[in-house]
Design an enzyme around this catalytic site. Structure first.
Site, mmCIF file in Angstrom:
data_model
loop_
_atom_site.group_PDB
_atom_site.id
_atom_site.type_symbol
_atom_site.label_atom_id
_atom_site.label_comp_id
_atom_site.label_asym_id
_atom_site.label_seq_id
_atom_site.Cartn_x
_atom_site.Cartn_y
_atom_site.Cartn_z
ATOM 1 N N MET A 1 24.458 8.139 1.472
ATOM 2 C CA MET A 1 24.395 9.450 2.125
ATOM 3 C C MET A 1 24.682 9.327 3.618
ATOM 4 O O MET A 1 25.354 10.188 4.213
ATOM 5 C CB MET A 1 23.024 10.092 1.889
ATOM 6 C CG MET A 1 22.926 11.517 2.388
ATOM 7 S SD MET A 1 24.184 12.584 1.658
ATOM 8 C CE MET A 1 23.265 13.304 0.308
ATOM 9 N N LYS B 1 -17.215 -0.479 6.675
ATOM 10 C CA LYS B 1 -17.699 -1.474 5.722
ATOM 11 C C LYS B 1 -19.222 -1.443 5.600
ATOM 12 O O LYS B 1 -19.774 -1.552 4.506
ATOM 13 C CB LYS B 1 -17.230 -2.859 6.179
ATOM 14 C CG LYS B 1 -17.531 -3.962 5.194
ATOM 15 C CD LYS B 1 -16.836 -5.247 5.592
ATOM 16 C CE LYS B 1 -17.058 -6.327 4.543
ATOM 17 N NZ LYS B 1 -16.280 -7.544 4.858
ATOM 18 N N GLU C 1 0.811 -1.219 0.000
ATOM 19 C CA GLU C 1 0.000 0.000 0.000
ATOM 20 C C GLU C 1 0.848 1.274 0.000
ATOM 21 O O GLU C 1 0.420 2.314 -0.481
ATOM 22 C CB GLU C 1 -0.969 0.011 1.186
ATOM 23 C CG GLU C 1 -2.093 -1.022 1.086
ATOM 24 C CD GLU C 1 -1.718 -2.395 1.644
ATOM 25 O OE1 GLU C 1 -0.513 -2.612 1.942
ATOM 26 O OE2 GLU C 1 -2.603 -3.245 1.792
ATOM 27 N N PHE D 1 -11.149 -7.043 14.494
ATOM 28 C CA PHE D 1 -10.101 -7.515 13.598
ATOM 29 C C PHE D 1 -9.779 -6.423 12.571
ATOM 30 O O PHE D 1 -10.667 -5.897 11.911
ATOM 31 C CB PHE D 1 -10.554 -8.795 12.891
ATOM 32 C CG PHE D 1 -9.544 -9.296 11.892
ATOM 33 C CD1 PHE D 1 -8.300 -9.742 12.312
ATOM 34 C CD2 PHE D 1 -9.823 -9.293 10.524
ATOM 35 C CE1 PHE D 1 -7.360 -10.176 11.391
ATOM 36 C CE2 PHE D 1 -8.887 -9.730 9.602
ATOM 37 C CZ PHE D 1 -7.647 -10.174 10.037
ATOM 38 N N GLN D 2 -8.514 -6.080 12.470
ATOM 39 C CA GLN D 2 -8.015 -5.056 11.549
ATOM 40 C C GLN D 2 -8.629 -3.685 11.779
ATOM 41 O O GLN D 2 -8.807 -2.899 10.860
ATOM 42 C CB GLN D 2 -8.181 -5.501 10.093
ATOM 43 C CG GLN D 2 -7.319 -6.723 9.788
ATOM 44 C CD GLN D 2 -7.195 -7.059 8.319
ATOM 45 O OE1 GLN D 2 -8.109 -6.794 7.542
ATOM 46 N NE2 GLN D 2 -6.069 -7.650 7.941
HETATM 47 C C1 LIG Z 1 12.526 5.516 4.616
HETATM 48 C C2 LIG Z 1 13.842 6.131 4.964
HETATM 49 N N1 LIG Z 1 14.647 5.518 5.858
HETATM 50 C C3 LIG Z 1 15.848 6.049 6.165
HETATM 51 C C4 LIG Z 1 16.265 7.222 5.585
HETATM 52 C C5 LIG Z 1 17.612 7.840 5.958
HETATM 53 N N2 LIG Z 1 18.487 7.893 4.777
HETATM 54 C C6 LIG Z 1 18.639 9.010 4.027
HETATM 55 S S1 LIG Z 1 19.656 8.793 2.740
HETATM 56 C C7 LIG Z 1 19.940 7.201 3.165
HETATM 57 C C8 LIG Z 1 20.862 6.334 2.363
HETATM 58 C C9 LIG Z 1 20.318 6.027 1.031
HETATM 59 O O1 LIG Z 1 21.083 4.995 0.463
HETATM 60 P P1 LIG Z 1 20.878 4.553 -1.040
HETATM 61 O O2 LIG Z 1 19.441 4.339 -1.307
HETATM 62 O O3 LIG Z 1 21.766 3.403 -1.329
HETATM 63 O O4 LIG Z 1 21.304 5.844 -1.856
HETATM 64 P P2 LIG Z 1 22.736 6.589 -1.927
HETATM 65 O O5 LIG Z 1 22.775 7.590 -0.808
HETATM 66 O O6 LIG Z 1 23.799 5.552 -1.784
HETATM 67 O O7 LIG Z 1 22.722 7.248 -3.255
HETATM 68 C C10 LIG Z 1 19.231 6.854 4.322
HETATM 69 C C11 LIG Z 1 19.298 5.542 4.996
HETATM 70 C C12 LIG Z 1 15.364 7.830 4.682
HETATM 71 N N3 LIG Z 1 15.649 8.995 4.099
HETATM 72 N N4 LIG Z 1 14.192 7.250 4.369
#
Ligand SMILES: Cc1ncc(C[n+]2csc(CCOP(=O)(O)OP(=O)(O)O)c2C)c(N)n1
Length: 566
Positions: free
Chosen positions: A473, A164, A52, A114-115
């Site tokens: 990052m 529902k 979803e 439920f749910q």
């Molecule tokens: C849902 C979610 N969880 C955690 C983060 C924290 N976060 C920001 S950038 C990042 C790393 C992203 O890694 P990747 O997708 O491999 O991209 P890259 O930075 O290597 O280009 C994380 C964990 C986020 N922004 N969103």
């Protein structure tokens, strides 16, 4: 002619009346009456996602690309809670998503049925409006109101929770005499006649400025104010900065375009901000990724802020003149009042701030080369949807967007996993035009199950994975600020070519620069979805960087020597 219909049937009719053609969703117990009624409304196409969250992002992508509300549907409980990240993403980026959730029957509410989940309680802080339909008689008004609220003024998500038994209630229904209440609010207008004084004050500030800047945000895209902003910039000779969500609101090849500001903004852009004497901000919220430390932001500048939402004026930065209303109208009126000039010496000064690009890569698989190949290979009309992380910054800064609204990304919430499902929605808004979802190896693995949706529904989205073997990052932050302790950032990936094969789609791995063009060309030529994995330099960094909470005047331009762990 009237007929006796169930709440579920009426809900379908109401969606049709609103001009909805597409619904992204996933069925379950509490929404079954709606799914039973759906096939009897052939004008509504349903796209079955695999999670979803993806339905909400797809609806969001559709909304951002089309300017019309995107609709997602889920059952109660886990279906509804799975929508939450997508709804919050839409809320932070002002996207008109209408989310419809099934709820347990009214007699069961409050009994831990439920749910059963209090989805209204959960989503109140992350929606523009959430509402339960307590009785079938309320359905028409509440659905129409939901679409109005989602699209009017500053757009945003609205949730409609339908028990529902309300879906199963029956009542007399007749099509409204006018054929329905569908209206698209293209340029939401607040009365701006009373702006007189402020408009004059703003025009005087702009006219007397020696170092003016335009900062353009998402509001220019949402308000379709491209032409007005360009006319103003050209008439008054003002250089233009585009925020992450403002990217593609102004053509990047234009001589007045400077680039992106903020944490990963170019040095000359941030220095221009620090030297500006007047900043005209249009449809942006001066968020902390743009301003850095607000106390040190644009210390010499008087700020004029144009926004549709009065709550934004003065929220993050002190404002000299606030103009509340549609960017299109206000900018057009301002343009009439400002004298023509070219700001030649200021533009030369900014050109002097420019630095060589700082990114340096081992090997030749640089993001710049890859993105140039995607741009050339896709041709005009392509939409680039990015995920979140280092690649998001490269995609923002290095692609060279020329066409309005051709860059789509999760800016406010920064939601990893956004790109792949949002690109599905973009495809439906722009059928026949190329759509790329560009993700890191982390974010791609958050919603890669949606390849199945693309296959089942024939959605030819092209997926690029910038694989650096890290949550890049976060690894960069660990390198800079946590003494290189790479805690939980190395990330394993499956064999993406085999993954593509398992889904029956084209998949390519690109390890060397000489393979880039061919892989992109093949992916673009393929009539269906296709995936291209780019193996990039593992420890490449995004430069420059303003440290979190730092001033725009103090960029980091190279990796620091290992710092002590805080
Ligand atoms: C849902 C979610 N969880 C955690 C983060 C924290 N976060 C920001 S950038 C990042 C790393 C992203 O890694 P990747 O997708 O491999 O991209 P890259 O930075 O290597 O280009 C994380 C964990 C986020 N922004 N969103």
């Amino acid at each position: 002619m009237s007929e006796i219909l169930s709440g579920a049937h009426i809900l379908c009719r109401l969606l049709e009346e609103q001009g909805v053609e597409l619904v992204f969703g996933y069925p379950g117990g509490a929404i079954m009456p709606f799914y039973h009624a759906l096939p009897e409304t052939p004008a509504l196409r349903h796209i079955l996602v695999r999670h979803e969250q993806a339905a909400a992002h797809a609806a969001d992508g559709y909304a951002r690309a089309s300017g019309r509300p995107g609709v997602c549907v889920a059952t109660s409980g886990p279906g509804a809670t799975n929508l939450v990240t997508g709804i919050a993403t839409a809320q932070m980026d002002s996207s008109p998503v209408v989310a419809i959730t099934g709820q347990v029957s009214r007699a069961m509410i409050g009994r831990d049925a439920f749910q059963e989940t209090d989805v209204i309680g959960i989503t109140l802080p992350i929606t523009k409006h959430s509402v339960v339909v307590d009785d079938i008689t309320e359905l028409p008004e509440k659905v129409r109101e939901a679409f109005d609220i989602a699209t009017e003024g500053r757009p945003g998500p609205v949730l409609i929770d339908v028990p529902k038994d309300v879906q199963n209630q029956k009542m007399e229904w007749s099509r409204p005499a006018n054929g329905g209440g569908h209206r698209i609010v293209e340029s939401p207008n607040r009365p701006i006649a009373d702006l007189g004084g402020n408009l004059t004050a703003a025009a005087q500030l702009v006219a007397s400025a020696r170092r003016p800047l335009l900062m353009v945000g998402h509001g220019v895209i949402l308000g379709n104010a491209y032409a007005e902003v360009r006319t103003l910039a050209e008439k008054a000779g003002i250089p233009v900065i585009t925020t992450l969500l403002g990217i593609s609101a102004f053509p990047e090849s234009h001589p007045l375009h400077l680039g992106m500001p903020g944490m990963h903004g170019e040095v000359h852009v941030n220095r221009a901000i620090q030297h500006a004497d007047v900043i005209l901000g249009i449809g942006l919220r001066f968020d902390d990724r743009v301003t850095g430390n607000t106390a040190a932001f644009a210390p010499q500048a008087k700020i004029i802020h144009v926004d549709l939402d009065p709550g934004e004026i003065g929220k993050n930065v002190p404002v000299a003149v606030g103009l509340v209303g549609s960017a299109k109208d206000i900018v057009a009126r301002l343009t009439e009042l400002v004298p023509a000039r070219s700001c030649e010496s200021w533009r030369e000064e900014i050109a002097g701030f420019k630095r060589e690009r700082h990114e340096s890569y081992r090997g030749d698989m640089s993001p710049e080369t890859i993105l140039a190949a995607i741009r050339e290979g896709s041709g005009p009309g392509a939409t680039i949807v990015s995920d979140v992380g280092q690649h998001q910054m490269w995609v923002a800064k290095l692609y060279g967007y020329q066409e309005p609204n051709s860059h789509i990304s999760s800016g406010g919430l920064g939601t990893m996993g956004f790109a792949v499902p949002a690109a599905i929605g973009v495809h439906f808004a722009r059928p026949g035009r190329p759509v790329w979802a560009i993700s890191g190896d982390g974010g791609f693995q958050m919603n890669m199950q949606e390849i199945a949706t693309m296959v089942q529904e024939g959605i030819p989205v092209k997926m690029a994975i910038f694989n650096n073997g890290y949550l890049g990052m976060v690894r960069q932050w660990q390198q800079f600020f946590h003494g290189r302790r790479y805690s939980a950032t190395p990330i394993w990936s499956p064999d993406y070519v085999k993954l593509a094969e398992a889904y029956g789609i084209a998949g390519y791995r690109v390890e060397q620069a000489r393979q880039i063009d061919e892989a992109v060309a093949r992916a673009v030529r393929d009539p269906g979805p296709a995936l291209v994995e780019f193996l990039i330099e593992q420890e490449a960094n995004v430069f420059p960087m303003i440290p979190p909470g730092g001033s725009l005047s103090e960029p980091i331009e190279s990796a620091p020597a290992a710092a002590p762990v805080p």
